[in-house]
Design a protein around this motif. Sequence first.
Motif, PDB file in Angstrom:
ATOM      1  N   PHE A 107       0.817  -1.220   0.000  1.00 24.87           N
ATOM      2  CA  PHE A 107       0.000   0.000   0.000  1.00 24.87           C
ATOM      3  C   PHE A 107       0.849   1.267   0.000  1.00 24.87           C
ATOM      4  CE2 PHE A 107      -3.248  -3.041   1.536  1.00 24.87           C
ATOM      5  CZ  PHE A 107      -4.156  -2.850   0.505  1.00 24.87           C
ATOM      6  N   SER A 108       2.083   1.139   0.457  1.00 25.88           N
ATOM      7  CA  SER A 108       2.985   2.278   0.380  1.00 25.88           C
ATOM      8  C   SER A 108       3.311   2.597  -1.084  1.00 25.88           C
ATOM      9  CB  SER A 108       4.249   1.939   1.174  1.00 25.88           C
ATOM     10  OG  SER A 108       5.234   2.895   0.939  1.00 25.88           O
ATOM     11  N   LYS A 109       3.442   1.545  -1.902  1.00 28.98           N
ATOM     12  CA  LYS A 109       3.712   1.735  -3.333  1.00 28.98           C
ATOM     13  C   LYS A 109       2.439   2.007  -4.124  1.00 28.98           C
ATOM     14  CE  LYS A 109       7.724  -1.304  -3.109  1.00 28.98           C
ATOM     15  NZ  LYS A 109       8.015  -2.734  -2.921  1.00 28.98           N
ATOM     16  N   ASN A 110       1.285   1.620  -3.568  1.00 29.82           N
ATOM     17  CA  ASN A 110      -0.002   1.756  -4.262  1.00 29.82           C
ATOM     18  C   ASN A 110      -1.035   2.416  -3.352  1.00 29.82           C
ATOM     19  OD1 ASN A 110       0.554  -0.176  -6.743  1.00 29.82           O
ATOM     20  ND2 ASN A 110       1.263  -1.244  -4.901  1.00 29.82           N
ATOM     21  N   PRO A 111      -0.911   3.744  -3.136  1.00 32.62           N
ATOM     22  CA  PRO A 111      -1.850   4.407  -2.225  1.00 32.62           C
ATOM     23  C   PRO A 111      -3.294   4.306  -2.723  1.00 32.62           C
ATOM     24  CG  PRO A 111      -0.171   5.942  -3.045  1.00 32.62           C
ATOM     25  CD  PRO A 111       0.082   4.646  -3.699  1.00 32.62           C
ATOM     26  N   MET A 112      -4.234   4.368  -1.780  1.00 33.45           N
ATOM     27  CA  MET A 112      -5.656   4.136  -2.049  1.00 33.45           C
ATOM     28  C   MET A 112      -6.440   5.448  -1.940  1.00 33.45           C
ATOM     29  SD  MET A 112      -6.219   0.697  -2.076  1.00 33.45           S
ATOM     30  CE  MET A 112      -4.854   0.487  -3.161  1.00 33.45           C
ATOM     31  N   ASN A 113      -7.768   5.310  -2.054  1.00 36.95           N
ATOM     32  CA  ASN A 113      -8.651   6.453  -1.826  1.00 36.95           C
ATOM     33  C   ASN A 113      -8.903   6.694  -0.344  1.00 36.95           C
ATOM     34  OD1 ASN A 113      -8.946   6.939  -4.557  1.00 36.95           O
ATOM     35  ND2 ASN A 113     -10.619   5.447  -4.717  1.00 36.95           N
TER      36      ASN A 113
END
Length: 446
Positions: free
Chosen positions: A296-302
């Motif tokens: 999730f650090s590499k792929n931030p969310m909404n």
Amino acid sequence: MKLWQSLFKNYVADLIKNKYIVVIVALFCTSFSFSQVDEVKKMVQQLCSPSFHGRGYVNGGDSIAAAFIANAFQTKGLQKVGASYYQRFSFPVNTFPDKASFVVKKTDNSEEALIVGRDVLVKENSPSYHGTLIYRIVPTKLLFVEDSIQQIVRKAMEGNSYNSIAIDLRGVGSDTLKILKGVEKQFAQFAPVVVITEGKFTWSVAGEQLNNPIFELQANKADGSPIKIQLDAKLQPNHSTQNVVGFIPAKKKTKSTIVFTAHYDHLGRLGQETYFPGGNDNASGTAMLIALADYFSKNPMNYNVLFIAFAGEEIGLLGSKYYTENPLMPLKDIRFLINLDIFGSGEDGITVVNGAIFQDYFDLLTAINDEKQLLTQIKARGYAANSDHYWFTEKGVPSFFIYTMGPNRNYHDIDDTYENLSFAEVNDLHTLLLSFIEKIDTLKKK
Ligand SMILES: [Zn+2]
């Protein structure tokens, strides 16, 4: 160039090209599909190593583990919530910091050193004991006379040089066992107690000390011979420890936050020789927590994603209790919480505690699993106060507690090691969890 030569050349060129493609595709697949399990395994191995001391209360094991997690959070680029990754708190805990030796003195004058954790176990709330234990096995019928516990102990030890009593509850029916539950603790008010048993030991951690020690002894070592014991126990009235908290902000500023939790503490050491590695419980969940933080650090969310590694779970969910009483972000902003505890297998799928309560979330999880063909089974359970999700559930935070199922039965014993874990479904679990979070917006917030 002759025709056959030119054809041959093209053929070789194609072969080389295709081979490269095959190699590149193979390399890509390998690195893609095995990266999670490799990283998770490496972290579990470290967390289970002797230098982490069972992540408990001897040699600073819990704080060594906390520093490892904080360092991982920093390396992966997670933010601190406040001045540090740590949320400190304290509680009383009984510890076994030094000697724990047991030597059986046999009638032929030979001696046998017992293996702590395998032949003999010290009940977690035992005080120190230095001396030779001469025990009398209390006949079960004596347990049902109308005497007080103190009278039973006195009668059982009468006459000889007995200084302790033993109870042998093997083969006793389950109804009787229910009646006698906790009887050893009552006996320990008056004398040291030996509980004769067979099968695996299960250890725990306590916040208090009894008047006298309780030893569990395997039946094949309980021939009535005296046991020379050196046991150091120390009650720490104010053991200081810490939850470890890391934060990944949403792409666009929002209050809505997904939370992942896993406890990193385990039972620690029983003396300087024996430790409980806590591989499945819960180095496995801690490692998955860090692997998800990496993703999730590499792929931030909404939404924001908060990661909490709890201390003090094994002594009674104390780290999560402290957090819910002193939240670093408002609990009402938690969109959903997933607690990972016992995450090292998965051959028989997973169980989702609260799955029967948050039905639409459970349906989403199973739909993803069916579509992507990941785990063999996802079972739903109702409410249960058996891990760190509990205090959040109590405060109205929607949550799941997920644990893996498989043939590994090592639990709270010295065999819950890195080596005994299968890591059968690490990649699928990782995929399932991040896909679930990515699709959670399709559901309405409760
Ligand atoms: Zn656990």
